[in-house]
Design an enzyme around this catalytic site. Sequence first.
Site, PDB file in Angstrom:
ATOM      1  N   ASN A  34       0.876  -1.173   0.000  1.00 39.91           N
ATOM      2  CA  ASN A  34       0.000   0.000   0.000  1.00 39.91           C
ATOM      3  C   ASN A  34       0.910   1.218   0.000  1.00 39.91           C
ATOM      4  O   ASN A  34       1.524   1.530   1.017  1.00 39.91           O
ATOM      5  CB  ASN A  34      -0.903  -0.027   1.248  1.00 39.91           C
ATOM      6  CG  ASN A  34      -1.733   1.237   1.362  1.00 39.91           C
ATOM      7  OD1 ASN A  34      -1.798   2.043   0.443  1.00 39.91           O
ATOM      8  ND2 ASN A  34      -2.378   1.412   2.514  1.00 39.91           N
ATOM      9  N   LYS A  90       0.179   4.235  -0.147  1.00 39.45           N
ATOM     10  CA  LYS A  90      -0.407   5.419   0.502  1.00 39.45           C
ATOM     11  C   LYS A  90      -0.160   6.641  -0.400  1.00 39.45           C
ATOM     12  O   LYS A  90      -0.227   6.508  -1.625  1.00 39.45           O
ATOM     13  CB  LYS A  90       0.135   5.573   1.926  1.00 39.45           C
ATOM     14  CG  LYS A  90      -0.100   4.280   2.723  1.00 39.45           C
ATOM     15  CD  LYS A  90       0.133   4.376   4.199  1.00 39.45           C
ATOM     16  CE  LYS A  90      -0.162   3.018   4.831  1.00 39.45           C
ATOM     17  NZ  LYS A  90      -0.030   3.004   6.286  1.00 39.45           N
ATOM     18  N   HIS A 137      -9.487   1.349   5.002  1.00 42.06           N
ATOM     19  CA  HIS A 137      -8.199   1.426   5.698  1.00 42.06           C
ATOM     20  C   HIS A 137      -8.365   2.330   6.926  1.00 42.06           C
ATOM     21  O   HIS A 137      -9.115   3.312   6.880  1.00 42.06           O
ATOM     22  CB  HIS A 137      -7.126   1.989   4.752  1.00 42.06           C
ATOM     23  CG  HIS A 137      -5.756   1.873   5.320  1.00 42.06           C
ATOM     24  ND1 HIS A 137      -5.266   2.756   6.257  1.00 42.06           N
ATOM     25  CD2 HIS A 137      -4.774   0.952   5.123  1.00 42.06           C
ATOM     26  CE1 HIS A 137      -4.047   2.395   6.601  1.00 42.06           C
ATOM     27  NE2 HIS A 137      -3.718   1.300   5.928  1.00 42.06           N
ATOM     28  N   GLU A 194      -6.638   4.610   8.087  1.00 43.38           N
ATOM     29  CA  GLU A 194      -6.376   6.033   7.845  1.00 43.38           C
ATOM     30  C   GLU A 194      -7.593   6.714   7.221  1.00 43.38           C
ATOM     31  O   GLU A 194      -7.872   7.879   7.479  1.00 43.38           O
ATOM     32  CB  GLU A 194      -5.122   6.189   6.963  1.00 43.38           C
ATOM     33  CG  GLU A 194      -3.860   5.908   7.773  1.00 43.38           C
ATOM     34  CD  GLU A 194      -2.718   5.303   6.960  1.00 43.38           C
ATOM     35  OE1 GLU A 194      -2.726   5.388   5.726  1.00 43.38           O
ATOM     36  OE2 GLU A 194      -1.811   4.725   7.604  1.00 43.38           O
ATOM     37  N   GLU A 196      -5.491  -5.118  10.524  1.00 42.98           N
ATOM     38  CA  GLU A 196      -4.407  -4.172  10.797  1.00 42.98           C
ATOM     39  C   GLU A 196      -4.650  -3.488  12.131  1.00 42.98           C
ATOM     40  O   GLU A 196      -5.453  -2.534  12.201  1.00 42.98           O
ATOM     41  CB  GLU A 196      -4.373  -3.099   9.708  1.00 42.98           C
ATOM     42  CG  GLU A 196      -4.118  -3.632   8.326  1.00 42.98           C
ATOM     43  CD  GLU A 196      -3.508  -2.566   7.425  1.00 42.98           C
ATOM     44  OE1 GLU A 196      -2.468  -2.850   6.836  1.00 42.98           O
ATOM     45  OE2 GLU A 196      -4.048  -1.444   7.343  1.00 42.98           O
ATOM     46  N   GLY A 251       2.845   1.695  10.819  1.00 40.13           N
ATOM     47  CA  GLY A 251       3.874   2.724  10.657  1.00 40.13           C
ATOM     48  C   GLY A 251       4.632   3.051  11.936  1.00 40.13           C
ATOM     49  O   GLY A 251       5.342   4.046  12.008  1.00 40.13           O
ATOM     50  N   SER A 293       3.556  -2.730  10.180  1.00 42.58           N
ATOM     51  CA  SER A 293       5.010  -2.851  10.302  1.00 42.58           C
ATOM     52  C   SER A 293       5.564  -4.200   9.822  1.00 42.58           C
ATOM     53  O   SER A 293       6.509  -4.739  10.398  1.00 42.58           O
ATOM     54  CB  SER A 293       5.454  -2.564  11.745  1.00 42.58           C
ATOM     55  OG  SER A 293       5.103  -1.238  12.100  1.00 42.58           O
ATOM     56  N   GLY A 332       5.046   1.079   4.610  1.00 41.82           N
ATOM     57  CA  GLY A 332       6.413   1.588   4.474  1.00 41.82           C
ATOM     58  C   GLY A 332       7.372   0.693   3.706  1.00 41.82           C
ATOM     59  O   GLY A 332       8.057   1.157   2.782  1.00 41.82           O
TER      60      GLY A 332
END
Length: 248
Positions: free
Chosen positions: A9, A11, A94, A96, A166, A172, A212, A234
């Site tokens: 992803n 982002k 998600h 976020e 998640e 992150g 992570s 990430g």
Amino acid sequence: MRKPIIAGNWKMHKTINEAKSFVEEIKGSIKETDVEAVICAPYTILKDLKEVTKGTNIKVGAQNMHFEENGAFTGEISPLMLKDLEIDYVIIGHSERRQYFNETDETVNKKVKKALEHSIIPIMCVGESLEEREAGDTKSIVKSQVEKGLEGINHEDIKKIVVAYEPIWAIGTGKTASSEDANEVIAYIREVIKNVSSEDISEEIRIQYGGSVKPSNVEEIMNQSDIDGALVGGASLEPKDFIELVNF
Ligand SMILES: O=C[C@H](O)COP(=O)(O)O
């Protein structure tokens, strides 16, 4: 046998040129295995990504979509527009988006249904916050998110969905849920899915872990009995890491 799925992803990262060089760099190094590799990219990159991944086993996903096909929704992208680009996957709900863009279980449910209607595979995200975990509410939170997200979806369609567990506190932050913990919650999600559909469907549906994940822990995570994949933020941005993740 559930086919493992490693999805990056990206982002809000990468320009078209950066995405093209990324694919150039990874394309020869992704092993011809049974692992499905997906890149979920910003809308502006999707068309080019589809082009440069042609002939490879890399699939392309979006990170969100609206549940209507068209209308006065300034700034939104519809399933028809993703279909136009032959997008394979779309991340729905998600954390976020839930946190910063008012995504709710109800909109998640509408979007999942709409994606399925247009044969785009939804990656439906669920997961608890740190406060919820510390209060011992992890299971009740994911149960409610899964039940509401899947409400009114027929069983045959449920099995096409990918669920991503998640835990928000692991996203992150460098903190990963222990692979046993993640597996326990994911096995529980399978149980919830069994109760809203059937045992067969709960055995077939793929459930990823996200939070992570990196080359150094992916193998341990993927070795867990109920974890079928990873949704990676990430570490999916670096070609070298992405190759290692997919070739875990
Ligand atoms: O969608 C991916 C997740 O938000 C995980 O992100 P992360 O791998 O950077 O923790």
